[in-house]
Design a protein around this motif. Structure first.
Motif, PDB file in Angstrom:
ATOM      1  N   SER A  79      56.676  -4.670  27.319  1.00 12.04           N
ATOM      2  CA  SER A  79      55.438  -5.462  27.390  1.00 12.04           C
ATOM      3  C   SER A  79      54.346  -4.709  28.135  1.00 12.04           C
ATOM      4  O   SER A  79      53.181  -4.762  27.758  1.00 12.04           O
ATOM      5  N   GLN A  83      50.717  -3.922  26.439  1.00  5.89           N
ATOM      6  CA  GLN A  83      49.595  -4.722  26.935  1.00  5.89           C
ATOM      7  C   GLN A  83      48.453  -3.882  27.501  1.00  5.89           C
ATOM      8  O   GLN A  83      47.574  -4.407  28.168  1.00  5.89           O
ATOM      9  N   ARG A 121      59.847 -10.221  17.513  1.00  4.76           N
ATOM     10  CA  ARG A 121      59.382 -11.254  18.455  1.00  4.76           C
ATOM     11  C   ARG A 121      58.438 -10.634  19.488  1.00  4.76           C
ATOM     12  O   ARG A 121      57.397 -11.192  19.826  1.00  4.76           O
ATOM     13  N   GLN A 125      54.571 -11.689  20.181  1.00 11.44           N
ATOM     14  CA  GLN A 125      54.149 -12.157  21.507  1.00 11.44           C
ATOM     15  C   GLN A 125      52.981 -11.336  22.060  1.00 11.44           C
ATOM     16  O   GLN A 125      52.174 -11.841  22.830  1.00 11.44           O
ATOM     17  N   ASN A 126      52.908 -10.072  21.670  1.00 10.00           N
ATOM     18  CA  ASN A 126      51.832  -9.207  22.163  1.00 10.00           C
ATOM     19  C   ASN A 126      50.728  -8.988  21.129  1.00 10.00           C
ATOM     20  O   ASN A 126      49.746  -8.307  21.410  1.00 10.00           O
ATOM     21  N   LYS A 202      49.040 -12.861  16.994  1.00  9.53           N
ATOM     22  CA  LYS A 202      49.574 -13.082  18.337  1.00  9.53           C
ATOM     23  C   LYS A 202      49.953 -14.542  18.567  1.00  9.53           C
ATOM     24  O   LYS A 202      49.193 -15.448  18.237  1.00  9.53           O
ATOM     25  N   LYS A 203      51.148 -14.763  19.110  1.00 11.06           N
ATOM     26  CA  LYS A 203      51.608 -16.111  19.439  1.00 11.06           C
ATOM     27  C   LYS A 203      52.622 -15.998  20.566  1.00 11.06           C
ATOM     28  O   LYS A 203      53.635 -15.307  20.426  1.00 11.06           O
ATOM     29  N   SER A 204      52.359 -16.648  21.700  1.00 13.05           N
ATOM     30  CA  SER A 204      53.237 -16.466  22.863  1.00 13.05           C
ATOM     31  C   SER A 204      54.636 -17.040  22.657  1.00 13.05           C
ATOM     32  O   SER A 204      55.615 -16.522  23.188  1.00 13.05           O
ATOM     33  N   LYS A 205      54.752 -18.129  21.859  1.00 17.37           N
ATOM     34  CA  LYS A 205      56.085 -18.703  21.606  1.00 17.37           C
ATOM     35  C   LYS A 205      56.292 -18.895  20.102  1.00 17.37           C
ATOM     36  O   LYS A 205      56.220 -20.013  19.591  1.00 17.37           O
TER      37      LYS A 205
END
Length: 244
Positions: A79, A83, A121, A125-126, A202-205
Motif C-alpha cells: 500500500s 499510495q 483487491r 482498494q488503491n 477505486k473502492k475501499s471495501k
C-alpha cells in the motif's frame, strides 16, 4: 523486456508477473536491475518487486535486496508503494509465488492464479491500474525433478513450504565447464512482455463480486497477451495458459 503500451509516470501501477519459474530470474533482472534497460523503456517509473518477508530477516542479504528496490510481501509495504501521491511507482507481484515454482519446467504454462485474488483487491482498494506481464522462457532455464501431484516428493515439498514459507524445487541445469549437469541456468533467453494497463475503479471495501469481475478481466487480458506474443518465442500453437 518488451512493452506493449506506454505507462504514464503520473500514475502508480500494479504488475502481475507470471510465471514464477524456479528462481524468478526474469522478474529480478527486469525489475531490479538495468539489465534490460527498464528506465529507458518506462521513463519516470520506479519498479519495486515483492519478495517473501522471510528474506528480509537475513543480515546483509536484506540490505542487498533492498538496494535493488525489493520490498517485503506485507500489505502495508504494498500500500505504501501504491499510495505515492505524485505517481511513478510500479509494484510487481509474482502472483503464483513459491508454490508455483514446483510446476516450473520447460514447456509448462500452468499458472497458480484461479483463486489468487489478493492482488486484485489491493489494486481496487488503491484505485491502481492492473498490468499483466508474462515472462517467456522463465520456465526454460532449469529442469526440475519430476514431482507430479500425489507423489511423495510433492507431498514433502508442500509440507516444507507450509513450515518454512519457501518451496524447494529440486532443479538442475548445467555446470560451468560441462553441459550435462549442474546448477548454472541453461543459456536460454527470457523475455518479459508487459501488457496494457487495466483501469480499476477505486473502492475501499470491494465486494467479492467486484473482485471476481476484475480478476476475470485480468485473466482474459493475460491470456490475450500470451496468445498474441507466443509465436515470437517459439511456443507451439496448441499451447495455452492453464489456470489452477
Amino acid at each position: 523486456l518488451m512493452k506493449t503500451a506506454e505507462l504514464d509516470p503520473r500514475q502508480n501501477y500494479l504488475v502481475g508477473f507470471h510465471p514464477h519459474g524456479v528462481l524468478a530470474a526474469g522478474a529480478f533482472l527486469n525489475f531490479c536491475t538495468e539489465a534490460s534497460g527498464f528506465s529507458k523503456l518506462f521513463p519516470g517509473i520506479t519498479p519495486h518487486l515483492m519478495m517473501l518477508s522471510l528474506w528480509f530477516r537475513i543480515p546483509f542479504f536484506r540490505d542487498y535486496v533492498m538496494s535493488g528496490g525489493l520490498i517485503s510481501s506485507d500489505k502495508e509495504s504494498a500500500s505504501y508503494v501504491l499510495q505515492k501521491p505524485e505517481g511513478g511507482n510500479l509494484l510487481a507481484i509474482i502472483v503464483g509465488g513459491a508454490q508455483e515454482a514446483l510446476d516450473a519446467r520447460p514447456g509448462s504454462f500452468t499458472l497458480l492464479l484461479k483463486n489468487r485474488k489478493g492482488f486484485v483487491r489491493l489494486a481496487i482498494q488503491n484505485g491502481t491500474p492492473l498490468v499483466p506481464a508474462f515472462s517467456f522462457g522463465e520456465n526454460d532455464v532449469f529442469d526440475q525433478v519430476r514431482n507430479p501431484k500425489g507423489s511423495w516428493l510433492r507431498w514433502i515439498q508442500h509440507r516444507l513450504q507450509h513450515i518454512m514459507g519457501v518451496s524447494l524445487p529440486l532443479f538442475h541445469a548445467r555446470g560451468i565447464f560441462q553441459y550435462s549437469f549442474g546448477l548454472i541456468p541453461y543459456r536460454r533467453p527470457i523475455c518479459t512482455v508487459v501488457g496494457k494497463p487495466i483501469p480499476v475503479q477505486k473502492k475501499s471495501k470491494p465486494s467479492e463480486e467486484e473482485v471476481d469481475q476484475v480478476h476475470q478481466k485480468y485473466l482474459n487480458e493475460l491470456s490475450k497477451l500470451f496468445e498474441q506474443h507466443k509465436a515470437k518465442f517459439n511456443v507451439p500453437e496448441d499451447s495455452h495458459l492453464e489456470f489452477i
